[in-house]
Design an enzyme around this catalytic site. Structure first.
Site, PDB file in Angstrom:
ATOM      1  N   ASP A   1      17.813  20.100  -4.680  1.00 33.99           N
ATOM      2  CA  ASP A   1      18.098  20.643  -3.359  1.00 33.99           C
ATOM      3  C   ASP A   1      19.087  19.711  -2.665  1.00 33.99           C
ATOM      4  OD1 ASP A   1      16.645  18.469  -2.442  1.00 33.99           O
ATOM      5  OD2 ASP A   1      14.972  19.653  -1.672  1.00 33.99           O
TER       6      ASP A   1
ATOM      7  N   ARG B   1       9.600  24.892   7.684  1.00 32.94           N
ATOM      8  CA  ARG B   1      10.465  23.745   7.989  1.00 32.94           C
ATOM      9  C   ARG B   1      11.792  24.247   8.562  1.00 32.94           C
ATOM     10  NH1 ARG B   1      12.117  18.922   3.798  1.00 32.94           N
ATOM     11  NH2 ARG B   1      12.825  20.641   2.493  1.00 32.94           N
TER      12      ARG B   1
END
Length: 516
Positions: A438, A160
């Site tokens: 996160d 990603r």
């Protein structure tokens, strides 16, 4: 071709990834597409003005012909047919090895929400992934002496890159920084595409933070140019798009269509989706959220978008991936650990019943739990399952019911400030209070507090969440974190974003300016 300059890195192996040819691809992407990228980011702000004026997200009239037509995406490679459990994590060597060996079908190496984009960390991540494809990724823990190596049956690797919004200041073209997304993508694909294909896999990606089919079309053109440069057949690069913004949820058909040569699936990026809901619609007092913990995937707008994603993907021959389980093992408390595992199991069983083809976990200990749930599938996926009822606009905008409490506000402060401190210090995935936090979960906390404060939300006990209450809770919670590294800088940044009358698009943009 204009001049590309990459800052030196102290990482061993940096010269193997920051090669002139790879940087030339970065430069070409910048020259061809950066103006278009910036225009698309401006378009997001234009759309936000319409939301602020009272417009609501809806399905586009100008693309109805795409939604109504019968078409499917391109072929899905053999090693991506079974994606029942995917694990995600940062790109440091130990984490990569443990994830590849976890028993999950897929590992997503994350340069985005799980990575703090410090220059040497990004370069080291690229070195680690290149070493994997060259068969020489290993790691010895300097403290314990334990050696880590990739096993015989590793997970399929996807990467990603960062979202389109974040710059990479350490690589410039004629003095202008390149997009972090262009850098992450180009460096990785340049070095690994041929080796991955030779190994029976391929250059596979997760694409984050898209808000429209036009942004998907940008990535389609990036893929096409890159395939041409690497002399690959059209459609060799494969991508899964995270549906983690509210506008994108109303353009899922269109995103699949714009990327149909390269796309293999969509994913329910649940945490960023909650953040996006608040960011795009929560700037009015009639969209006040309950506590973060009350917004679960089995209700309201989250349940609706999950079902619509399944129906959309399966109609088009694409995989419908479920959301993240952020729980991590609770050490020293077996009862609490079992309760956490039970929640994960129930969440994954709901996903497989609804028709998802796979799911995400954040910790290797959750892989067996998710695999057990998805053993209920008859085959490697559920592409033949279409939900009976496909949610419409009203369902996809329905806010969750639930409490709005002081405890919820305190949790938002604790989590977001500690996460920001870790991010400034170079860590992008942080275990806090038995959850893996996160950037997305920190964004929820920050956005929710901004919303509650600016619209004077009423808490369940009748008090108004005003500046005096926020300041008191903030001082108490941050005071208890005095021993945490970088806490003062993180607290200042967090407070500024919460009290600012204007909503900051991404907390990582001002935080990026503070990285060493």
């Amino acid at each position: 071709m204009h001049r590309v300059i990459a800052e030196p890195s102290n990482v061993r192996g940096a010269d193997d990834v920051l090669t002139p040819d790879a940087l030339d691809l970065v430069a070409e992407l910048h020259e061809r597409f950066d103006g278009r990228r910036l225009a698309l980011l401006d378009r997001r702000l234009d759309r936000q003005e319409r939301f602020d004026a009272g417009d609501l997200p809806d399905f586009r009239a100008d693309t109805a012909h795409i939604r109504d037509a019968e078409w499917t995406v391109g072929a899905v490679p053999r090693d991506l047919q079974d994606r029942r459990v995917e694990i995600t994590g940062p790109t440091n060597a130990k984490m990569v090895i443990n994830a590849l060996n976890s028993g999950a079908r897929v590992f997503m190496a994350d340069f985005e929400d799980a990575t703090s984009p410090m220059w040497d960390e990004l370069v080291q991540g690229q070195v680690n992934l290149r070493n994997y494809w060259h068969g020489r990724l290993d790691f010895t823990d300097p403290a314990s002496g334990k050696h880590y190596a990739v096993g015989d049956d590793p997970a399929v690797l996807l990467v990603r890159p960062r979202g389109l919004h974040l710059p990479e200041d350490h690589v410039t073209i004629d003095g202008q920084p390149v997009a972090g997304a262009f850098f992450d993508f180009a460096i990785y694909v340049w070095h690994i595409a041929r080796r991955a294909l030779t190994a029976g896999s391929g250059p596979y990606f997760y694409i984050p933070k898209l808000e429209s089919m036009e942004e998907a079309a940008l990535w389609s053109d990036i893929f096409a140019l890159t395939e041409n440069r690497l002399r690959l057949e059209r459609g060799t690069i494969k991508a899964t798009v995270l549906i983690e913004t509210l506008p994108a949820a109303f353009e899922m058909d269109e995103i699949l269509y714009a990327l149909k040569e390269n796309i293999v699936g969509l994913n329910c990026g649940r945490w960023d989706y909650i953040f996006s809901y608040i960011k795009r619609l929560g700037r009015t007092p009639d969209r006040l959220t309950p506590d973060r913990s009350a917004m679960t995937m089995d209700k309201a707008f989250l349940a609706a978008y999950s079902l619509r994603l399944i129906a959309t993907c399966h109609r088009r021959g694409a995989h419908a991936m479920g959301g993240m389980a952020a729980f991590i093992p609770v050490k020293g408390d077996e009862a609490a650990n079992q309760a956490a595992l039970d929640k994960v199991r129930a969440d994954k069983q709901r996903e497989v019943r609804n028709g998802h083809d796979g799911t995400w976990v954040a910790h290797p200990a959750l892989v067996p739990v998710a695999l057990e749930a998805f053993a209920a599938m008859d085959g490697p996926n559920q592409l033949d399952v279409i939900p009976d009822a496909v949610p419409g606009q009203a369902d996809m905008l329905q806010m969750h019911d639930g409490p709005r409490t002081e405890d919820g506000a305190r949790e938002d402060i604790r989590v977001a400030v500690q996460y920001l401190a870790a991010w400034i210090g170079g860590r992008g995935a942080v275990p806090l209070y038995n959850l893996m936090e996160d950037a997305a979960t920190a964004e929820i906390s920050r956005a929710q507090l901004w919303q509650w404060l600016h619209f004077g939300a009423t808490l369940d006990d009748g008090r108004t969440f005003d500046r005096a209450l926020f300041d008191r809770l903030f001082e108490e919670e941050v005071g208890a974190l005095a021993e945490v590294d970088d806490i003062d800088e993180a607290a200042e940044l967090f407070r500024d974003m919460v009290v600012d009358p204007d909503f900051v698009e991404f907390l990582t943009l001002p935080a990026y300016e503070r990285l060493g």
